[in-house]
Design an enzyme around this catalytic site. Structure first.
Site, PDB file in Angstrom:
ATOM      1  N   ASP A 228       0.805  -1.216   0.000  1.00 28.67           N
ATOM      2  CA  ASP A 228       0.000   0.000   0.000  1.00 28.67           C
ATOM      3  C   ASP A 228       0.844   1.275   0.000  1.00 28.67           C
ATOM      4  O   ASP A 228       0.454   2.296   0.573  1.00 28.67           O
ATOM      5  CB  ASP A 228      -0.955   0.021   1.213  1.00 28.67           C
ATOM      6  CG  ASP A 228      -2.029  -1.037   1.108  1.00 28.67           C
ATOM      7  OD1 ASP A 228      -2.411  -1.404  -0.024  1.00 28.67           O
ATOM      8  OD2 ASP A 228      -2.497  -1.519   2.166  1.00 28.67           O
ATOM      9  N   ALA A 229       1.993   1.227  -0.644  1.00 32.69           N
ATOM     10  CA  ALA A 229       2.886   2.394  -0.659  1.00 32.69           C
ATOM     11  C   ALA A 229       3.313   2.764  -2.075  1.00 32.69           C
ATOM     12  O   ALA A 229       4.257   3.528  -2.246  1.00 32.69           O
ATOM     13  CB  ALA A 229       4.109   2.122   0.208  1.00 32.69           C
TER      14      ALA A 229
END
Length: 284
Positions: A228-229
């Site tokens: 999620d980056a």
């Protein structure tokens, strides 16, 4: 209309827009869209230009080399040339939640997404009937910790067999391995609630309700090996109030999620997303 799309990055300097325009004009190009951005900190120039191909006097396979020799080398450009045909081929991965899937399929059926969907993959059978109602093959590939490697190998074979260009995770509740991601660099789009990392876990809306949040939202991004980056493509928020129940927060949040994801897909299809390190330039 058949279009060519040129995506450029190079050190910022004078005359770039003029020379790109001159090149297109010299070969009878009818420019349809031009957008540019200068990152002053990096000293870099970014540009997207789209033009009508039917009237262009260069053949499709001549454009890149001619542009490189006439413009690109002089300005030390890195560029990519794309065309809006044939349509890109998109695979959708989904689990049990249907809101993002329904939105994508509805927009595709209405002609809002210029993309082919050869298949949909799920680790649960729950949405099989929904998918097949749209005439799209549904592949149920269950996953456990013991079978994950074999399941992903099966998925990759399906991607290869169907000539998939990019993948959309429409609330697919599995973490993709680094090996899978490496097959589709900046070509896997994910959607998640914007509570991360403040509200992680299986019930983020419940946690947000307990905290009394006033804004909820969603983020669409490219998937990288860091969870999620990855580079962010699109974000949106919605205001909520103290009287909203958990069920209402979930509904509001899911409405935001599906719109954000569909916008991100549209930007990707239209070649309007330019990843730069772990950021993006979006040519709206």
């Amino acid at each position: 209309m058949k279009k060519a799309i040129l995506i450029i990055q190079c050190p910022d300097q004078k005359g770039i827009v003029a020379e790109v325009s001159r090149f297109l004009y010299s070969y009878e190009g009818n420019i349809l869209e031009v957008d540019q951005h200068v990152d002053e900190e990096m000293g870099m120039f970014f540009m997207r230009a789209a033009w009508e191909l039917d009237t262009f006097s260069l053949e499709k396979d001549q454009i890149a080399e001619r542009f490189k020799s006439e413009v690109g080398e002089r300005f030390k450009m890195e560029f990519k040339l794309h065309f809006n045909f044939p349509k890109p081929r998109m695979a959708i991965f989904v689990s049990k939640l249907s809101h993002c899937l329904f939105d994508i399929l509805g927009r595709h059926y209405a002609g809002q997404l210029e993309v082919d969907i050869p298949l949909i993959v799920s680790n649960h059978p729950a949405l099989k009937q929904v998918v097949e109602a749209f005439g799209i093959p549904f592949h149920h590939i269950p996953i456990t910790s013991e079978t994950k490697a074999a399941a992903e190998a099966n998925q990759l074979e399906l991607m290869k067999a169907n000539q998939i260009d990019f993948v959309v995770l429409a609330r697919y509740m599995q973490i993709l391995s680094a090996e899978f991601i490496q097959h589709f660099p900046n070509r896997i789009i994910n959607i998640h609630h914007s509570f991360l990392p403040a509200f992680v876990g299986a019930k983020p809306y419940h946690a947000a309700y307990e905290r009394g949040v006033k804004i909820i939202g969603a983020t669409a991004h490219y998937v990288t090996e860091e969870l999620d980056a990855g580079p962010i493509i699109e974000q949106e928020v919605a205001r909520v109030r103290h009287h909203n129940t958990v069920a209402e927060l979930v509904q509001i949040g899911q409405d935001v999620e599906k719109v954000v994801l569909s916008k991100a897909i549209k930007y990707h299809i239209d070649r309007k997303v330019m990843p730069i390190n772990n950021k993006t330039v979006i040519f709206y």
